[in-house]
Design an enzyme around this catalytic site. Structure first.
Site, PDB file in Angstrom:
ATOM      1  N   HIS A   1      32.748   4.638   3.282  1.00  0.00           N
ATOM      2  CA  HIS A   1      31.461   5.305   3.764  1.00  0.00           C
ATOM      3  C   HIS A   1      31.441   6.760   3.372  1.00  0.00           C
ATOM      4  CE1 HIS A   1      31.522   1.960   6.782  1.00  0.00           C
ATOM      5  NE2 HIS A   1      32.900   2.007   6.998  1.00  0.00           N
TER       6      HIS A   1
HETATM    7  C1  BDR Z   1      32.194   5.828   9.985  1.00  0.00           C
HETATM    8  O1  BDR Z   1      33.332   5.854  10.967  1.00  0.00           O
HETATM    9  C2  BDR Z   1      34.624   6.212  10.589  1.00  0.00           C
HETATM   10  O2  BDR Z   1      35.578   5.155  11.091  1.00  0.00           O
HETATM   11  C3  BDR Z   1      34.479   6.389   9.156  1.00  0.00           C
HETATM   12  O3  BDR Z   1      35.662   7.488   8.866  1.00  0.00           O
HETATM   13  C4  BDR Z   1      33.191   6.804   8.620  1.00  0.00           C
HETATM   14  O4  BDR Z   1      32.871   7.838   8.907  1.00  0.00           O
HETATM   15  C5  BDR Z   1      31.956   4.744   9.612  1.00  0.00           C
HETATM   16  O5  BDR Z   1      31.066   4.107  10.502  1.00  0.00           O
END
Ligand code: BDR
Ligand code: CA
Length: 445
Positions: free
Chosen positions: A243
């Site tokens: 992400h």
């Molecule tokens: C987001 O949530 C976190 O667990 C990850 O680092 C990312 O920023 C994804 O939903």
């Protein structure tokens, strides 16, 4: 740029990308609770900075909890430390890397106001720090160039059926940020980051292409762990979605993204919808647009940047730091020539730049050349003791009249240099191959 993060496996990759991209200057890192406690995410940021050899960047501790409601952690995905899955991370050196006297919000304010240029931010955790910054110091708002957020979803959520983790963690903060009046906010939602999967093929590429085996193992350990929890929790079999680096990439390669300028609102109500991002693609609300919603990213250019940056990240800091009289991270502008009797580390070539260490005494080290378009790289020491090492730049592609002059016979035999030599030889048949002779210059891999 500034990175606000809750490190985190994908945050770790975002940090490496932000710190080592030649297109970005990382001014600071702030931590926020999220994937784990703020104590853990702060320590994790520092461990990643150390492991990647990132120099000159401090970590500023931020919020420990959301503005209004209770916090949630993502230990099912990131483990109890927030960054489980490897034994290769060092213990955090808090006294060197943690800012002792300034918190995240004050540090962002100071940095943005002191910068001669508008500053971009990437926010890849809950938006609490950013909301506090904008509320306490609204004078920063016109000085923010772009705010790229990883968060939200056009479709289903990953924390509830409606909400993505970062937005769900602090919807009130997200509301403040999206309605702050920052002129360019971009939201990179789950729908996009779920296309950026660290598949088996990607992990193989990292093993093959990241030159330092220990660093490659660290990266792959983290990605494999992240992939295994995604499989357990979400049934995702292909690999973990990376992400957060996607939001960082938006800041310097916007041309590989598609996006729409639309209205986005946050559900701050109690109930099933809390934390949902309402993306008004069809302009149903008739409200003015407040956000660029990213709808896709081209994968190949993105992964190419990730690999290049990971390779460079592990070598750039220490190699430059070890020399006296080093010039680190210069930008060499069009037509400009930089001469150095010792070390030029990490020069970023802009159009037509010429980098020429011209030592009479020898011992030049010309290392970690990154960036696009030197027309010439000369290494002309009188006693031919130069090293051109570890360079990843179109300068050396030999297909548009660029030249690499000088003493390539002294390319050494460390792992990094071998990698460079192999690449160079792929491109130029006549590069001689002999042993390491650093001529007394301080240099380490
Ligand atoms: C987001 O949530 C976190 O667990 C990850 O680092 C990312 O920023 C994804 O939903
Ligand atoms: Ca994150």
């Amino acid at each position: 740029m500034w990175l606000d993060c809750d490190v985190g496996h994908d945050d770790a990759m975002a940090l490496i990308l932000a710190a080592s991209s030649p297109h970005l200057k990382l001014l600071g890192v702030s931590s926020v609770y999220g994937n784990s406690s703020v104590e853990n995410t702060t320590a994790n940021a520092i461990r990643v900075i150390q492991a990647a050899g990132i120099k000159g960047v401090k970590v500023y501790k931020g919020a420990a909890k959301p503005l209004v409601k209770n916090r949630v952690y993502a230990s099912d995905i990131h483990g109890s430390s927030g960054l489980d899955g490897t034994d290769l991370l060092p213990d955090p050196d808090m006294s060197t890397y943690l800012a002792q006297d300034e918190n995240a919000v004050n540090a962002m304010h100071r940095t943005i106001m002191a910068s001669p240029e508008p500053v971009s931010l990437a926010a890849v955790g809950p938006l609490t720090n950013i909301a506090l910054l904008l509320s306490i110091y609204p004078e920063v708002i016109p000085r923010i160039k772009t705010l790229a957020i990883m968060g939200g979803s056009m479709g289903i959520g990953n924390t509830t059926s409606a909400a993505e983790f970062n937005i769900y963690s602090d919807p009130e903060a997200a509301h403040i940020v999206l309605h702050s009046g920052i002129s360019h906010i971009a939201l990179v939602p789950l729908d996009v980051t779920h296309t950026v999967l660290a598949t088996k093929q990607i992990i193989k590429r990292i093993q093959d292409e990241v030159a330092v085996p220990k660093f490659a193992r660290l990266i792959t350990d983290l990605l494999l762990y992240f992939g295994s929890t995604y499989k357990d929790v979400f049934g995702e079999k292909e690999g973990a979605p990376l992400h957060d680096p996607v939001a960082v990439a938006y800041l310097f390669m916007r041309n590989v993204f598609t996006e729409r300028h639309i209205r986005i609102d946050i559900d701050c109500n109690e109930g099933h919808g809390r934390g949902r991002t309402f993306c008004d693609v069809y302009k149903k609300t008739m409200e003015p647009a407040n956000c660029w919603l990213v709808t896709s990213v081209e994968l190949e250019p993105f992964w190419n940047q990730m690999f290049r940056r990971q390779e460079i990240a592990n070598s750039s800091g220490p190699s430059v730091a070890s020399g006296s009289s080093a010039i680190s991270n210069p930008t060499i502008n069009n037509g400009q020539q930089i001469d150095s009797s010792l070390i030029i580390g990490n020069p970023l070539g802009e159009d037509g730049g010429v980098a020429s260490p011209e030592s009479q005494g020898g011992g030049d080290v010309f290392a970690n050349v990154v960036g696009g378009s030197f027309t010439e790289v000369n290494s002309n020491s009188a006693n031919k003791d130069n090293i051109v090492a570890n360079s990843h730049t179109t300068t050396f592609n030999g297909d548009s009249g660029e030249t690499v002059n000088g003493d390539l016979n002294n390319i050494g035999d460390s792992q990094q240099v071998v990698t460079f030599r192999r690449r160079l030889m792929d491109r130029r048949d006549n590069v001689p191959n002999s042993g390491m002779n650093s001529g007394g210059a301080a240099f380490s891999f």
